[in-house]
Design a protein around this motif. Structure first.
Motif, PDB file in Angstrom:
ATOM      1  N   LYS A   1       0.557  -0.616  -4.558  1.00 49.47           N
ATOM      2  CA  LYS A   1       0.016   0.725  -4.336  1.00 49.47           C
ATOM      3  C   LYS A   1      -1.082   1.069  -5.336  1.00 49.47           C
ATOM      4  N   PHE A   2      -0.896   0.650  -6.577  1.00 49.92           N
ATOM      5  CA  PHE A   2      -1.858   0.999  -7.621  1.00 49.92           C
ATOM      6  C   PHE A   2      -2.786  -0.155  -7.978  1.00 49.92           C
ATOM      7  N   GLU A   3      -2.777  -1.187  -7.118  1.00 47.82           N
ATOM      8  CA  GLU A   3      -3.670  -2.337  -7.261  1.00 47.82           C
ATOM      9  C   GLU A   3      -3.587  -2.932  -8.661  1.00 47.82           C
ATOM     10  N   ILE A   4      -2.349  -3.095  -9.123  1.00 41.51           N
ATOM     11  CA  ILE A   4      -2.081  -3.670 -10.435  1.00 41.51           C
ATOM     12  C   ILE A   4      -1.893  -5.175 -10.292  1.00 41.51           C
TER      13      ILE A   4
ATOM     14  N   PHE B   1      -0.290  15.260  -1.619  1.00 40.49           N
ATOM     15  CA  PHE B   1      -0.831  15.784  -2.869  1.00 40.49           C
ATOM     16  C   PHE B   1      -1.467  14.699  -3.738  1.00 40.49           C
ATOM     17  N   LYS B   2      -1.462  13.473  -3.265  1.00 39.56           N
ATOM     18  CA  LYS B   2      -2.085  12.398  -4.034  1.00 39.56           C
ATOM     19  C   LYS B   2      -3.606  12.453  -3.896  1.00 39.56           C
ATOM     20  N   ASP B   3      -4.293  12.141  -4.983  1.00 39.27           N
ATOM     21  CA  ASP B   3      -5.759  12.163  -4.972  1.00 39.27           C
ATOM     22  C   ASP B   3      -6.335  10.999  -4.164  1.00 39.27           C
ATOM     23  N   ASP B   4      -5.847   9.781  -4.458  1.00 35.93           N
ATOM     24  CA  ASP B   4      -6.318   8.586  -3.749  1.00 35.93           C
ATOM     25  C   ASP B   4      -5.334   8.271  -2.631  1.00 35.93           C
ATOM     26  N   LEU B   5      -5.665   8.721  -1.437  1.00 38.73           N
ATOM     27  CA  LEU B   5      -4.746   8.577  -0.309  1.00 38.73           C
ATOM     28  C   LEU B   5      -5.390   7.718   0.771  1.00 38.73           C
ATOM     29  N   TYR B   6      -4.725   6.614   1.103  1.00 37.79           N
ATOM     30  CA  TYR B   6      -5.245   5.684   2.092  1.00 37.79           C
ATOM     31  C   TYR B   6      -4.365   5.689   3.337  1.00 37.79           C
ATOM     32  N   SER B   7      -4.934   5.215   4.443  1.00 33.72           N
ATOM     33  CA  SER B   7      -4.176   5.180   5.693  1.00 33.72           C
ATOM     34  C   SER B   7      -2.947   4.288   5.568  1.00 33.72           C
ATOM     35  N   THR B   8      -3.073   3.210   4.799  1.00 36.47           N
ATOM     36  CA  THR B   8      -1.924   2.315   4.602  1.00 36.47           C
ATOM     37  C   THR B   8      -0.766   3.042   3.914  1.00 36.47           C
ATOM     38  N   GLU B   9      -1.106   3.893   2.949  1.00 40.72           N
ATOM     39  CA  GLU B   9      -0.104   4.689   2.235  1.00 40.72           C
ATOM     40  C   GLU B   9       0.579   5.671   3.182  1.00 40.72           C
ATOM     41  N   ILE B  10      -0.213   6.356   3.984  1.00 41.56           N
ATOM     42  CA  ILE B  10       0.334   7.360   4.903  1.00 41.56           C
ATOM     43  C   ILE B  10       1.254   6.717   5.925  1.00 41.56           C
ATOM     44  N   ILE B  11       0.781   5.651   6.564  1.00 44.38           N
ATOM     45  CA  ILE B  11       1.556   5.006   7.629  1.00 44.38           C
ATOM     46  C   ILE B  11       2.847   4.405   7.090  1.00 44.38           C
ATOM     47  N   SER B  12       2.752   3.712   5.956  1.00 40.88           N
ATOM     48  CA  SER B  12       3.946   3.082   5.391  1.00 40.88           C
ATOM     49  C   SER B  12       4.968   4.129   4.934  1.00 40.88           C
ATOM     50  N   THR B  13       4.492   5.247   4.402  1.00 40.07           N
ATOM     51  CA  THR B  13       5.404   6.310   3.953  1.00 40.07           C
ATOM     52  C   THR B  13       6.074   6.985   5.139  1.00 40.07           C
ATOM     53  N   VAL B  14       5.315   7.253   6.185  1.00 41.60           N
ATOM     54  CA  VAL B  14       5.900   7.843   7.398  1.00 41.60           C
ATOM     55  C   VAL B  14       6.942   6.899   7.999  1.00 41.60           C
ATOM     56  N   ALA B  15       6.599   5.607   8.061  1.00 43.68           N
ATOM     57  CA  ALA B  15       7.505   4.612   8.647  1.00 43.68           C
ATOM     58  C   ALA B  15       8.812   4.520   7.877  1.00 43.68           C
TER      59      ALA B  15
ATOM     60  N   MET C   1      12.145  -3.517   3.397  1.00 38.41           N
ATOM     61  CA  MET C   1      11.407  -3.131   4.601  1.00 38.41           C
ATOM     62  C   MET C   1      10.134  -2.375   4.225  1.00 38.41           C
ATOM     63  N   TRP C   2      10.248  -1.469   3.252  1.00 41.25           N
ATOM     64  CA  TRP C   2       9.093  -0.672   2.810  1.00 41.25           C
ATOM     65  C   TRP C   2       7.986  -1.587   2.298  1.00 41.25           C
ATOM     66  N   LEU C   3       8.350  -2.587   1.502  1.00 39.18           N
ATOM     67  CA  LEU C   3       7.356  -3.529   0.983  1.00 39.18           C
ATOM     68  C   LEU C   3       6.677  -4.284   2.114  1.00 39.18           C
ATOM     69  N   PHE C   4       7.456  -4.784   3.061  1.00 34.01           N
ATOM     70  CA  PHE C   4       6.886  -5.538   4.179  1.00 34.01           C
ATOM     71  C   PHE C   4       5.967  -4.659   5.034  1.00 34.01           C
ATOM     72  N   ILE C   5       6.351  -3.411   5.237  1.00 31.39           N
ATOM     73  CA  ILE C   5       5.522  -2.487   6.017  1.00 31.39           C
ATOM     74  C   ILE C   5       4.182  -2.278   5.318  1.00 31.39           C
ATOM     75  N   LEU C   6       4.224  -2.046   3.991  1.00 29.55           N
ATOM     76  CA  LEU C   6       2.975  -1.832   3.254  1.00 29.55           C
ATOM     77  C   LEU C   6       2.090  -3.065   3.288  1.00 29.55           C
ATOM     78  N   ILE C   7       2.682  -4.250   3.097  1.00 23.84           N
ATOM     79  CA  ILE C   7       1.910  -5.501   3.156  1.00 23.84           C
ATOM     80  C   ILE C   7       1.288  -5.669   4.542  1.00 23.84           C
ATOM     81  N   LEU C   8       2.057  -5.370   5.568  1.00 21.62           N
ATOM     82  CA  LEU C   8       1.551  -5.486   6.944  1.00 21.62           C
ATOM     83  C   LEU C   8       0.396  -4.527   7.166  1.00 21.62           C
ATOM     84  N   MET C   9       0.534  -3.278   6.719  1.00 19.76           N
ATOM     85  CA  MET C   9      -0.517  -2.279   6.901  1.00 19.76           C
ATOM     86  C   MET C   9      -1.782  -2.672   6.140  1.00 19.76           C
ATOM     87  N   GLN C  10      -1.593  -3.205   4.932  1.00 23.23           N
ATOM     88  CA  GLN C  10      -2.765  -3.609   4.138  1.00 23.23           C
ATOM     89  C   GLN C  10      -3.482  -4.793   4.756  1.00 23.23           C
TER      90      GLN C  10
END
Length: 275
Positions: free
Chosen positions: A32-35, A217-231, A262-271
C-alpha cells in the motif's frame, strides 16, 4: 485422506496459518505504501507469530485446546523451537529501532498469557479487553511497526491505515468470540456475552462501515485501494453474519483467519490489473 487431514490439522494447530495471515497483512502494508526491501521484517513477523501464538495456546492457559492435540504436541514443540531460533536470527538483522517498537508487543503477548497478576490472572482473563488487546497487537505488528521500519515517520494516510487495521482485526475476532461462548467464563465479559450474538454482528457491521468510510479520508487514494477495501469489507461482512455459536471445526481457525490473506491477494490482483 486421513494423512492429509492430519497434515492440515497440524498446519492449523501449529499456528502456521495464523502466522501467514499476519505476514500477509505486513506485506499488504508494504504494498500500500510502496515500501521496498521489507522481506526481513515479514519473515521476522511470521516466525515470531508462530512462537507467540503457540506460547499463548499451549502454556496451560487456554481452555480451547483438548487432549486430542497431545499426539501432535511434539511436532508443535519442534516447530516452535525452530521458529524461536529463526526469530532470533531475523531479529539480529532488523534495526535496534524496530526492536524498541516490537518489545512492547512482545511484553503484551507475555502478559496476555502468563498469570503474572494477582490471583494468577493474565490480561486474557481481564473482563472485556481480550479482543482489543489482540486488535492493538495485530495493528501494531502489521501496520505501525512496518511503517516505522521503513519510513520512520507518519502521515495522515499511515495513521488512518493503523486505525483501519485495528478495526479490521477487532471485526474478524468477533466470530471467534461467538464460537468461544461455550468455553469462555462469564467473568471474561466478551462482547457476545454482554450483548448477544445478533447485536455483536450488528456492532461488527457498524465497525466495518467505519473501516470502509475511513478510506475516503486518505490523501493518496487509488482505485486499487478503493476496490480492495470494498471487497474485503464485503467478505468480512459475509463471514461475520455467517458465524454461529455452533460452526464447523475450521470455520474460524481456517476460513476467518484466511481473510487477511484474501485481502492481500485482492490487492495484488487489483494492482496487476489496474496498475
Amino acid at each position: 485422506m486421513k494423512t492429509l487431514k492430519s497434515i492440515f490439522s497440524f498446519y492449523i494447530n501449529s499456528s502456521i496459518h495464523v502466522a501467514l495471515a499476519i505476514a500477509a497483512l505486513v506485506k499488504l502494508t508494504f504494498l500500500k505504501f510502496e515500501i521496498l526491501g521489507g522481506n526481513t521484517y515479514i519473515y521476522f513477523s511470521f516466525v515470531g507469530a508462530i512462537v507467540a501464538y503457540n506460547f499463548v495456546k499451549y502454556a496451560n492457559i487456554s481452555k480451547l485446546y483438548h487432549r486430542r492435540l497431545t499426539k501432535s504436541m511434539t511436532g508443535i514443540k519442534i516447530i516452535t523451537s525452530v521458529c524461536a531460533l529463526l526469530f532470533a536470527y531475523f531479529g539480529y538483522q532488523v534495526s535496534l529501532d524496530t526492536w524498541i517498537y516490537v518489545f512492547p508487543f512482545i511484553l503484551l503477548t507475555i502478559l496476555y498469557a502468563a498469570p503474572v497478576f494477582p490471583n494468577k490472572k493474565n490480561l486474557r482473563s481481564v473482563s472485556g479487553i481480550k479482543i482489543f488487546i489482540i486488535g492493538a497487537t495485530w495493528a501494531g505488528v502489521t501496520a505501525f511497526i512496518p511503517i516505522i521500519y521503513a519510513e520512520g515517520s507518519f502521515g495522515i494516510d499511515m495513521i488512518i491505515e493503523i486505525i483501519q487495521r485495528f478495526i479490521f482485526i477487532v471485526v474478524i475476532m468477533l466470530p471467534f468470540e461467538i464460537r468461544d461462548l461455550q468455553y469462555d467464563g462469564k467473568e471474561l465479559e466478551t462482547i457476545p456475552q454482554k450483548i448477544g450474538i445478533t447485536r455483536t454482528k450488528v456492532f461488527g457491521s457498524i465497525l466495518l462501515v467505519i473501516f470502509l468510510l475511513l478510506t475516503a479520508f486518505k490523501d493518496d487514494l487509488y482505485s486499487t485501494e478503493i476496490i480492495s477495501t470494498v471487497a474485503i469489507t464485503i467478505i468480512s461482512l459475509l463471514f461475520l453474519w455467517g458465524t454461529d455459536k455452533k460452526q464447523s471445526e475450521y470455520f474460524c481457525s481456517f476460513w476467518v483467519e484466511s481473510i487477511p490473506i484474501m485481502w492481500l491477494f485482492i490487492l495484488i490482483l487489483m494492482q496487476s490489473l489496474l496498475g
